[in-house]
Scaffold this active site. Structure first.
Site, PDB file in Angstrom:
ATOM      1  N   GLY A   1       0.864  -1.187   0.000  1.00 16.75           N
ATOM      2  CA  GLY A   1       0.000   0.000   0.000  1.00 16.75           C
ATOM      3  C   GLY A   1       0.889   1.221   0.000  1.00 16.75           C
TER       4      GLY A   1
ATOM      5  CB  CYS B   1       5.490   5.573  -3.220  1.00 12.36           C
ATOM      6  SG  CYS B   1       5.943   7.171  -2.542  1.00 12.36           S
TER       7      CYS B   1
END
Ligand SMILES: NC(=O)c1ccc[n+]([C@@H]2O[C@H](COP(=O)([O-])OP(=O)(O)OC[C@H]3O[C@@H](n4cnc5c(N)ncnc54)[C@H](O)[C@@H]3O)[C@@H](O)[C@H]2O)c1
Length: 465
Positions: free
Chosen positions: A264, A267
């Site tokens: 997650g 980025c």
């Protein structure tokens, strides 16, 4: 000593500015968010990042680090203007450069002489040229002619160890096409390179693409291990053994080979989407990046599927209570962006479960996203979360969860299911504590589901009452 302006005071901008000031430079951090700047000027650090708060305090006290919403003065005195604004994914899947363009214009409006303008944000190939053309356009409109250079300097810090990563980088990538700018950038990073020179100077397009290439490679490893974990579990193999088996090969290495609940954060998800769009725009196949994303999406739901399967004989997840340990997308950060916990919580609630949530630092950010609902209980600690729960799900592997008081946890629960989304424990230790232990990529370790093993409430479910 250099005078530096950092535009965008988020995870990257604040850490970057603070670390440059720590090396003796004068840094002004500019953000459009007045509340954030007021908080920083009042001594409140808006993000959790180990070691950051003390460093911010030390450098603001020494007047090397300042925070403002005003561009004019900060840009006028700066030699280096670094863009660290957000670059989210737009509705079309491409990188949204709205903040970059706006901040670039604001720099150009305030320019009073030669500047090195640095793109620190993650941006698609060609953005350095875009920044150059915006500045030229604004300077022309202003009727002034100042020399300037644009440098690509993507950032590789990791949330959770951002200060350490910035102070001791594996490498610093510089995409630069002017000797004048290269000299200034070398001076800027020299204090970080005293042990060994890890400055990689290249053309701007390669520098821009290097950042996406690195994130995509890391996400690829995660998705590969997650995909493999499902195959391992179904065929009776064990992903942890496989990790050791392949990680010991020097060509592969053991980092980033953990199976879990999916990646997650701010980025990987957006950068993979942006890389896909870049490939699409240039007529290059997107099959590889498509698979990375597809596997990750499925993996985020896997733990809930395992919970549903476990509770199926007892009426399913409806009216079950699940304690979630860890909400941030990874340990040592309060960042909830694209956190797997959000998918897990959503799916549990959709199936009629109640959740009891605990994270050491991300509770406020999580509450801002999830809101206050009757099915959600915000808890003080691990034991509070486990109290009255039918199952515990470890979602973020904070260090403080490594040695839990399992006896107390089990004693406070209504049942004994432990879903380990990060493979932090072993089936042997968890069953010895009395749990049914369900993890990722290895066989579940269950006590016999006879009524002798079922606490009172499950006993009722087992008899179908
Ligand atoms: N977060 C990470 O771990 C990480 C790591 C490496 C690279 N990056 C990249 O760095 C960039 C910044 O990421 P982040 O997580 O720090 O973002 P963020 O959203 O936390 O912070 C961005 C900041 O920029 C400010 N801003 C936007 N437009 C502005 C303007 N015109 N003037 C002044 N301020 C403005 C916003 O108010 C916000 O405070 C992104 O491109 C990201 O991909 C992030």
């Amino acid at each position: 000593m250099l005078d530096i302006a950092i535009i965008g005071v988020g995870y990257v901008g604040l850490v970057t500015g603070t670390c440059f000031s720590e090396m003796g430079n004068h840094v002004t951090c500019i953000d459009k968010n007045q509340a954030k700047i007021d908080a920083l000027n009042g001594g409140t650090i808006p993000i959790y990042e180990p070691g950051l708060e003390e460093m911010v305090r030390r450098n603001t006290k020494a007047h090397r680090l300042e925070f403002t919403t005003q561009f004019t003065e900060a840009i006028a005195k700066a030699t280096v203007c670094m863009l660290a604004v957000d670059t989210p994914v737009g509705p079309d899947g491409a990188c949204d450069l709205t903040s970059m363009k706006a901040a670039t214009r604001q720099i150009a409006e305030a320019m009073n002489g030669y500047k090195v303008i640095v793109t620190k944000s993650t941006v698609p190939v060609g953005t350095t040229n875009l920044v150059r053309s915006i500045i030229t356009e604004v300077l022309d409109a202003r009727g002034v002619d100042f020399d300037f250079d644009v440098v690509s300097n993507p950032e590789f810090l990791k949330e959770g160890s951002a200060v350490y990563d910035f102070m001791k980088p594996d490498r610093v990538v510089l995409g630069v096409d002017s000797e004048r700018a290269a000299k200034i950038m070398r001076e800027l990073y020299r204090p970080f390179m005293l042990g060994s020179d890890r400055l990689l100077v290249m053309d701007t397009a390669s520098a821009e693409l290097t950042k996406y290439a690195a994130n995509c490679m890391l996400a690829l490893r995660v998705s590969y291990m997650n995909w493999l974990s499902n195959l391992a579990e179904t065929t009776g193999a064990n992903i942890l053994q496989i990790r050791k088996g392949i990680g010991s090969d020097k060509r592969i290495g053991s980092a980033f080979l953990w199976a879990g609940v999916g990646y997650g954060g701010s980025c990987f998800p957006k950068d993979i989407k942006a890389l896909r769009q870049m490939a699409k725009d240039h007529g290059i196949s997107t099959a590889l990046v498509d698979s990375i994303e597809e596997i990750n999406k499925a993996q985020k739901s896997l733990l809930v599927t395992k919970m549903a399967t476990y509770f199926e004989p007892f009426g399913g997840l409806k009216d079950k209570t699940i304690a979630i340990l860890g909400l941030a997308f990874k340990p040592d950060t309060d960042d909830m962006r694209e956190a797997p916990s959000l998918v897990i919580i959503d799916e549990l609630l959709a199936q009629g479960a109640h959740v009891r949530l605990f994270d050491p630092v991300a509770m406020d950010n999580a509450r801002a996203i999830l809101g206050n609902r009757s099915e959600i209980t915000w808890c003080q600690n691990e034991l509070d979360a486990a109290t009255g729960a039918h199952g515990i799900a470890l979602v973020t592997e904070w260090k403080q969860f490594r040695l839990l008081d399992f006896t107390a946890l089990l004693g406070s629960m209504k049942s004994k299911a432990f879903f380990d989304g990060r493979n932090q424990y072993t089936p042997k230790e968890m069953t010895s504590h009395g749990f049914d232990y369900i993890s990722i990529g290895q066989a579940p370790a269950m006590h016999l589901l006879s009524k002798d093993f079922l606490p009172h409430e499950m006993d009722v479910y087992a008899h179908g009452e």
